[in-house]
Design a protein around this motif. Structure first.
Motif, PDB file in Angstrom:
ATOM      1  N   GLY A   1      -4.783  17.746 -16.189  1.00 52.54           N
ATOM      2  CA  GLY A   1      -3.834  16.873 -15.447  1.00 52.54           C
ATOM      3  C   GLY A   1      -4.227  15.525 -14.865  1.00 52.54           C
ATOM      4  O   GLY A   1      -3.547  14.668 -14.138  1.00 52.54           O
ATOM      5  N   ASN A   2      -5.636  15.396 -14.720  1.00 48.69           N
ATOM      6  CA  ASN A   2      -6.238  14.199 -14.050  1.00 48.69           C
ATOM      7  C   ASN A   2      -6.440  13.311 -15.190  1.00 48.69           C
ATOM      8  O   ASN A   2      -6.592  13.531 -16.482  1.00 48.69           O
ATOM      9  CB  ASN A   2      -7.474  14.541 -13.296  1.00 48.69           C
ATOM     10  N   ARG A   3      -6.845  11.906 -14.836  1.00 52.14           N
ATOM     11  CA  ARG A   3      -7.223  11.079 -15.622  1.00 52.14           C
ATOM     12  C   ARG A   3      -8.653  10.765 -15.691  1.00 52.14           C
ATOM     13  O   ARG A   3      -9.438  10.914 -14.278  1.00 52.14           O
ATOM     14  CB  ARG A   3      -6.647   9.497 -15.551  1.00 52.14           C
ATOM     15  N   ASN A   4      -9.485  10.338 -16.681  1.00 52.92           N
ATOM     16  CA  ASN A   4     -10.981  10.268 -16.618  1.00 52.92           C
ATOM     17  C   ASN A   4     -11.289   9.477 -17.819  1.00 52.92           C
ATOM     18  O   ASN A   4     -10.807   9.101 -18.464  1.00 52.92           O
ATOM     19  CB  ASN A   4     -11.589  11.845 -16.861  1.00 52.92           C
ATOM     20  N   PHE A   5     -12.631   9.062 -17.771  1.00 46.50           N
ATOM     21  CA  PHE A   5     -13.418   8.319 -19.001  1.00 46.50           C
ATOM     22  C   PHE A   5     -14.839   8.551 -18.494  1.00 46.50           C
ATOM     23  O   PHE A   5     -15.057   9.060 -17.374  1.00 46.50           O
ATOM     24  CB  PHE A   5     -12.897   6.947 -19.124  1.00 46.50           C
ATOM     25  N   SER A   6     -15.689   8.554 -19.689  1.00 46.09           N
ATOM     26  CA  SER A   6     -17.085   8.850 -19.555  1.00 46.09           C
ATOM     27  C   SER A   6     -17.733   7.676 -20.055  1.00 46.09           C
ATOM     28  O   SER A   6     -17.256   6.858 -20.947  1.00 46.09           O
ATOM     29  CB  SER A   6     -17.417  10.001 -20.200  1.00 46.09           C
ATOM     30  N   VAL A   7     -19.029   7.505 -19.497  1.00 42.35           N
ATOM     31  CA  VAL A   7     -20.227   6.503 -20.155  1.00 42.35           C
ATOM     32  C   VAL A   7     -21.423   7.469 -20.379  1.00 42.35           C
ATOM     33  O   VAL A   7     -21.571   8.421 -19.805  1.00 42.35           O
ATOM     34  CB  VAL A   7     -20.317   5.353 -19.185  1.00 42.35           C
TER      35      VAL A   7
END
Length: 282
Positions: A121-127
């Motif tokens: 339910g959370n927003r995220n992104f990765s590098v």
């Protein structure tokens, strides 16, 4: 993995503004057996499993052990016998995920074209950092599993209520400093090694966090490929405690090896003790 309990006793930033980072959100480790892992993370460390992600075909894809309302340990079953590295990723919390993504893109970091909605339910992104570690950024949203779990799953049996730092391997120090210091704004506040003549550890505090209590990462420098055992110690989790001797006694009472766990003063002048999960992660 090594769960390190310790007594706690700075940048040129490429983006135009300080990055909106508020602290460590979680760290992820792969394990070979979830029940054996639970015997450590819950049985010894006292962290309750707050929720889990199930696999479509059945079974558990990931279990979330809660340290406090914003910090978790994510454990993923399926570690192969030939898989030496147990670290899956590390994550930092942000109050403005989209602004963070834009600032990193402007600084030349390869970022996804947009953020995504996680199953929690959370927003995220990765590098990816220069050593290939997956670095995730997460924004806790109303209605998410983490938000709904606030004030819950916080047992009095917890050995710690704060993840103080995360340890990651670093092969090229110059590249790591360019990434974490020059782009992200992490501030170095200590460096040292097993001897006065050897540099192996560098502590980098998250931008904007106060000294001496702010969350940080620890560079574990190496010039040769680490062994499986060394990786388990280098990729580690550090938990802060106010009384290392009391923590030691509780750990031993819960089955931790008495001699191997014995507290000592580390090279940084702080009390610490080392615990290892069933797969050898510190």
């Amino acid at each position: 993995m090594r769960a390190l309990l310790l007594f706690l006793l700075t940048l040129s930033l490429a983006p135009a503004a300080e990055l909106p980072l508020t602290g460590i959100a979680h760290i992820g480790f792969a394990v070979s057996d979830l029940e054996k892992a639970r015997s450590f993370y819950t049985g010894v460390l006292g962290f309750e499993e707050a929720f889990r992600i199930s696999q479509p075909a059945g079974g558990v894809e990931m279990a979330f052990f809660k340290v406090n309302d914003t910090q978790y340990i994510e454990v993923s079953p399926g570690l192969r016998p030939d898989q030496d590295d147990r670290l899956t990723h590390l994550a930092f919390e942000t109050p403005d995920l989209e602004r963070l993504r834009r600032l990193l893109a402007e600084a030349g970091v390869t970022v996804p074209p947009e953020t995504r909605q996680g199953r929690d339910g959370n927003r995220n992104f990765s590098v990816r950092d220069p050593d290939g570690h997956r670095v995730e950024f997460v924004q806790y949203l109303p209605g998410s599993w983490h938000t709904q779990a606030r004030g819950k799953f916080v047992s009095d049996r917890r050995m710690s209520t704060h993840i103080l730092h995360l340890g990651i391997t670093v092969t090229n120090l110059e590249a790591a400093l360019k990434f974490y210091r020059d782009i992200f704004g992490f501030r170095e506040f200590w460096r040292g090694g097993p001897t006065d003549a050897e540099l192996r550890y560098i502590n980098m505090r998250l931008p904007g966090l106060p000294a001496p209590s702010g969350d940080y990462i620890e560079f574990m420098l190496h010039d040769k490929p680490p062994t499986r055992q060394q990786l388990g110690s280098m990729h580690h989790l550090c938990l802060e405690t106010s009384d290392i001797q009391a923590s030691y006694r509780r750990a031993v009472e819960r089955g931790a090896p008495k001699d191997r766990t014995q507290p000592r003063i580390g090279r940084n002048g702080r009390w610490q003790m080392n615990l290892f999960d069933p797969d050898g992660t510190r």
